[in-house]
Design a protein around this motif. Sequence first.
Motif, PDB file in Angstrom:
ATOM      1  N   GLY A 240       0.788  -1.224   0.000  1.00  0.00           N
ATOM      2  CA  GLY A 240       0.000   0.000   0.000  1.00  0.00           C
ATOM      3  C   GLY A 240       0.820   1.274   0.000  1.00  0.00           C
ATOM      4  O   GLY A 240       0.252   2.377   0.028  1.00  0.00           O
ATOM      5  N   LEU A 241       2.140   1.176  -0.047  1.00  0.00           N
ATOM      6  CA  LEU A 241       2.997   2.358   0.001  1.00  0.00           C
ATOM      7  C   LEU A 241       2.781   3.228  -1.230  1.00  0.00           C
ATOM      8  O   LEU A 241       2.832   2.746  -2.362  1.00  0.00           O
ATOM      9  N   ARG A 242       2.580   4.524  -1.021  1.00  0.00           N
ATOM     10  CA  ARG A 242       2.345   5.461  -2.129  1.00  0.00           C
ATOM     11  C   ARG A 242       3.372   6.588  -2.162  1.00  0.00           C
ATOM     12  O   ARG A 242       3.200   7.552  -2.900  1.00  0.00           O
ATOM     13  N   LEU A 243       4.423   6.509  -1.397  1.00  0.00           N
ATOM     14  CA  LEU A 243       5.413   7.573  -1.322  1.00  0.00           C
ATOM     15  C   LEU A 243       6.421   7.483  -2.471  1.00  0.00           C
ATOM     16  O   LEU A 243       6.569   6.443  -3.104  1.00  0.00           O
ATOM     17  N   PRO A 244       7.176   8.573  -2.710  1.00  0.00           N
ATOM     18  CA  PRO A 244       8.291   8.495  -3.660  1.00  0.00           C
ATOM     19  C   PRO A 244       9.387   7.580  -3.125  1.00  0.00           C
ATOM     20  O   PRO A 244       9.726   7.625  -1.935  1.00  0.00           O
ATOM     21  N   VAL A 245       9.950   6.765  -3.995  1.00  0.00           N
ATOM     22  CA  VAL A 245      11.046   5.868  -3.639  1.00  0.00           C
ATOM     23  C   VAL A 245      12.123   5.989  -4.711  1.00  0.00           C
ATOM     24  O   VAL A 245      11.841   5.851  -5.902  1.00  0.00           O
ATOM     25  N   LEU A 246      13.357   6.255  -4.262  1.00  0.00           N
ATOM     26  CA  LEU A 246      14.524   6.225  -5.133  1.00  0.00           C
ATOM     27  C   LEU A 246      15.286   4.947  -4.825  1.00  0.00           C
ATOM     28  O   LEU A 246      15.712   4.732  -3.690  1.00  0.00           O
ATOM     29  N   ALA A 247      15.448   4.081  -5.811  1.00  0.00           N
ATOM     30  CA  ALA A 247      16.135   2.805  -5.617  1.00  0.00           C
ATOM     31  C   ALA A 247      17.413   2.800  -6.440  1.00  0.00           C
ATOM     32  O   ALA A 247      17.366   2.903  -7.674  1.00  0.00           O
ATOM     33  N   VAL A 248      18.548   2.685  -5.758  1.00  0.00           N
ATOM     34  CA  VAL A 248      19.846   2.761  -6.417  1.00  0.00           C
ATOM     35  C   VAL A 248      20.603   1.456  -6.207  1.00  0.00           C
ATOM     36  O   VAL A 248      20.953   1.110  -5.070  1.00  0.00           O
TER      37      VAL A 248
END
Length: 320
Positions: A240-248
């Motif tokens: 249910g997560l709706r936040l911005p995510v930066l995956a590096v």
Amino acid sequence: MTQPEPVGDLPLVTTAELPDGTRLPVRGLRAPAPERFLPSGSGPAPGPPPAPAVLVLPAMGTPARFYRRFARQLHAAGMTALTVDLRGQGESAARGARTPGHGYRAIVEEDLPAVVAAIRDELGPEPPLHLLGHSLGGQLGLIHAASADGSGADGVDGVAVVATGSVWFRAFGPVRGPGLLLVQLLITVTATLLGRWPGTRLGFGGNQPKGVMRDWARQVRTGRYSAKGSALDYEALLAGLRLPVLAVSVEGDTYAPATSLDHLLGKIPGARLTRRHHTAQEAGARLDHFAWVRAGGALAELVAAWAVAEERSGRAGAGR
């Protein structure tokens, strides 16, 4: 050539104090306050928004001081850069946490909410606050963010994960996967018999309570995040997560290869995902699961640009 690590701790910003006596010092560097101009004959102008803040969550068994140089690079890129130890590590261990058998539940449901609330109290509600998790710190940071999802004093505005991935054995392929399955069995048995995991002596994960290692091993076996004693469904929260995510992902990282990151990101289909691969050419140095921290200038600029872009997007979407 990589520059030497600056000497000395980062300044103390605030301390999260938990009911059981655990104290989690938060250190860091604040971004300068934005300039506010006073037009002739009028009151103070609104001025630009404050710079985003980022809280670095360490890898398993890694003290927060390991990230001092990277925190300075985040600060140089324009952010308020903060660090904190996971419970039982670094300064938190020296200050006497009273739950030697704790696991993921205590970190996700007690410690991180208290740390985020202490930061909000210190910095105020305006600066966007992002978590930046390395390895285990990234996994637990995502779970915490999903459990709060921007609401309340313990909510955050986004999560960056670097050199992070699920530790499900099948995500490591047919060659390495069976070996990881065997390792988790040995770790589980050792931690159960000794009441702790002596990782500093055995060369993996640092010294850890048995609860952390049991929760880690369960995720190796099942691919699912859960914690003994928790009433929360971590998998449902992540979905249910709706936040911005930066995956590096990081070149040369054998602990968190792209396939393990794929499995982790598959758990957050609703997140506003930005994915990047950080290379040795970009860093100007050899990289691996830990080496990126000491050559993180380009990565710090990437994180800062992402955080600013997400803040502008959020403000535009809210009509601010």
